[in-house]
Each structure stands twice: as C-alpha cells, then as structure tokens.
Motif scaffolding. Structure first.
Motif, short mmCIF file in Angstrom:
data_model
loop_
_atom_site.label_atom_id
_atom_site.label_comp_id
_atom_site.label_asym_id
_atom_site.label_seq_id
_atom_site.Cartn_x
_atom_site.Cartn_y
_atom_site.Cartn_z
N HIS A 127 0.83 -1.59 0.24
CA HIS A 127 0.24 0.32 -0.07
C HIS A 127 0.93 1.31 0.11
O HIS A 127 0.91 2.33 -0.73
CB HIS A 127 -1.01 -0.20 1.61
CG HIS A 127 -2.01 0.91 1.18
ND1 HIS A 127 -2.80 1.62 0.31
CD2 HIS A 127 -1.90 2.54 1.76
CE1 HIS A 127 -3.94 1.68 1.18
NE2 HIS A 127 -2.94 2.75 1.61
N ILE A 128 1.62 1.39 0.66
CA ILE A 128 3.56 3.02 0.73
C ILE A 128 3.57 3.04 -0.18
O ILE A 128 3.53 3.80 -0.44
CB ILE A 128 3.39 2.35 1.68
CG1 ILE A 128 3.48 2.55 3.53
CG2 ILE A 128 5.31 3.53 1.84
CD1 ILE A 128 4.10 2.13 4.80
N ASP A 129 3.82 1.63 -1.13
CA ASP A 129 4.35 1.44 -2.46
C ASP A 129 3.82 2.12 -3.33
O ASP A 129 4.24 2.84 -4.02
CB ASP A 129 4.98 0.35 -2.95
CG ASP A 129 6.10 -0.42 -2.27
OD1 ASP A 129 7.14 0.34 -1.71
OD2 ASP A 129 6.54 -1.83 -2.38
N ARG A 130 2.14 1.43 -3.34
CA ARG A 130 1.53 2.70 -4.35
C ARG A 130 1.10 3.76 -3.98
O ARG A 130 1.12 4.41 -5.33
CB ARG A 130 0.04 1.60 -4.07
CG ARG A 130 -0.07 0.46 -4.72
CD ARG A 130 -1.97 0.27 -5.40
NE ARG A 130 -1.90 -0.65 -3.80
CZ ARG A 130 -2.14 -1.49 -3.01
NH1 ARG A 130 -1.86 -2.90 -3.26
NH2 ARG A 130 -2.64 -1.62 -1.59
N ILE A 131 0.69 3.85 -2.47
CA ILE A 131 0.74 5.85 -2.56
C ILE A 131 2.37 6.79 -3.19
O ILE A 131 2.13 7.64 -3.74
CB ILE A 131 0.96 5.53 -1.39
CG1 ILE A 131 -0.38 5.30 -0.57
CG2 ILE A 131 1.13 7.18 -1.07
CD1 ILE A 131 -0.69 4.91 0.80
N GLU A 132 3.35 6.00 -3.06
CA GLU A 132 4.74 6.30 -3.53
C GLU A 132 4.67 6.59 -4.71
O GLU A 132 4.96 7.21 -5.11
CB GLU A 132 5.78 5.40 -2.67
CG GLU A 132 7.35 6.41 -3.30
CD GLU A 132 7.72 5.22 -3.10
OE1 GLU A 132 9.43 5.40 -2.64
OE2 GLU A 132 7.84 3.75 -2.66
N GLU A 133 3.75 5.92 -5.39
CA GLU A 133 4.08 5.96 -7.49
C GLU A 133 2.77 6.81 -7.44
O GLU A 133 3.83 7.89 -8.51
CB GLU A 133 3.53 4.26 -7.33
CG GLU A 133 4.50 2.99 -7.74
CD GLU A 133 4.03 1.90 -8.01
OE1 GLU A 133 2.89 1.82 -8.89
OE2 GLU A 133 4.64 0.91 -8.05
N ILE A 134 2.13 6.88 -6.56
CA ILE A 134 0.46 7.46 -6.93
C ILE A 134 1.55 9.35 -6.73
O ILE A 134 1.73 9.67 -7.40
CB ILE A 134 -0.26 7.54 -6.52
CG1 ILE A 134 -1.19 6.17 -6.74
CG2 ILE A 134 -1.31 8.55 -6.02
CD1 ILE A 134 -2.58 6.35 -5.76
N LEU A 135 2.18 9.45 -5.60
CA LEU A 135 2.78 10.93 -5.19
C LEU A 135 3.44 11.32 -6.72
O LEU A 135 3.77 12.03 -6.68
CB LEU A 135 3.22 10.76 -4.04
CG LEU A 135 2.26 10.64 -2.89
CD1 LEU A 135 3.16 10.79 -1.72
CD2 LEU A 135 1.26 11.98 -3.00
N ILE A 136 4.96 10.02 -6.48
CA ILE A 136 5.74 10.31 -7.86
C ILE A 136 5.64 10.83 -9.10
O ILE A 136 5.66 11.56 -9.47
CB ILE A 136 6.63 8.98 -7.24
CG1 ILE A 136 7.36 9.25 -6.34
CG2 ILE A 136 7.46 8.87 -9.16
CD1 ILE A 136 8.21 7.91 -6.23
#
Length: 169
Positions: A127-136
């Motif tokens: 979930h944190i990786d997906r949020i990171e991808e979205i933010l990037i």
C-alpha cells in the motif's frame, strides 16, 4: 507413632500379591511399655491387653491385631479408596490431555498470528509503495505542467522584452 509405618500398595494388598502382616511391634499410646495386640473396631483404635480389658471391655468388636489387619484386604473402605484413586488418576489424565491440547493450540495460534502479522506487514508495504508511485506520478505531472507554464511565461516575457527593445530602437 507413625514413624515406623510401612506403606503398602492398595491393589497389591487387595489382590493378595503381598502378605499383609503387622511387621513391627507397636507400643500402646496409653501404656508405652505394652505391645499392641488388639484392635477395637467399635472405636477404630489399636489397644494393648490393659486397654482391651479396661477401656474396651464393654465393646463388642475387639479382635486381634492380626485379624483386623487381614480384614483390611476385604474392607469396603480399601476398595472404595482404590476406586477413588483410579477415578482421580483418570481425571488427572484427562486434565493433562486437556493441558497438552491447550499447549498445542497456543503453539498453533502463535504460528497463525505470526503468519497473519507478516501478511499484514506485506499488505502495508504494498500500500505504501502504491501511494509512493501515485505521489511520484502526481509530482512528475505537476512538475511538467509547472515547467510548461514557466516556459510559456519566459517565452511571453522574452517576446515583451524583444518588443520593448524594438520599440526603443
């Protein structure tokens, strides 16, 4: 008085595998110099000849200590005690089995909980990786849009600057 008592196994005593005899001479509590030779069944008390003739002369069930000892094999108290001991052994076995089952359940539950915690940790990381991808992705998109706007402004300001220079000349 019990310091020289010998312990006997009830099952062996009842089955007749072991002779049940008065092994050691016991002294009377009231007459320390006299040997216990009788047993008063009415009072459930061992006694010497003096006690038998004085204190227990009116008692109907005074027998020899040997006869009283041999009667223990057939006594309902001994067989009742033996039955109660068997029942307690069965109950203790059941308790031990239950406790061993509880121990196994604790081990299994601990393993399941550890597995579940690891799964939750993995889910959180994803979930944190997906949020990171979205933010990037949003940051990259915003950066491109800001760059385009700034380039347009620079181009517009450059045009104004050229126009001002041309007007000045």
């Amino acid at each position: 008085m019990t310091a020289r008592h010998k312990l006997q196994n009830i099952q062996e005593m009842q089955s007749g595998d072991t002779p049940f005899e008065v092994c050691e001479v016991q002294s009377c509590e009231e007459h320390p110099g006299k040997i216990i030779e009788f047993y008063c069944l009415d009072h459930s008390q061992p006694c010497c000849t003096s006690c038998a003739t004085l204190s227990h002369r009116k008692c109907e069930n005074v027998t020899s200590i040997q006869k009283a000892a041999s009667g223990i094999k057939q006594s309902t108290k001994a067989s009742g005690l033996s039955q109660k001991l068997r029942e307690h052994v069965i109950q203790l076995s059941e308790v031990i089995d239950d406790q061993n089952k509880n121990l196994a359940d604790v081990e299994n539950s601990t393993g399941e909980i550890k597995t579940r915690v690891a799964d939750i940790k993995t889910e959180i990381s994803r979930h944190i990786d997906r949020i990171e991808e979205i933010l990037i992705t949003e940051l990259t998109s915003t950066k491109k849009q800001v760059e385009i706007e700034l380039k347009d402004e620079v181009d517009m300001l450059s045009s104004y600057s050229s126009a001002v220079k041309n007007g000045k000349q």
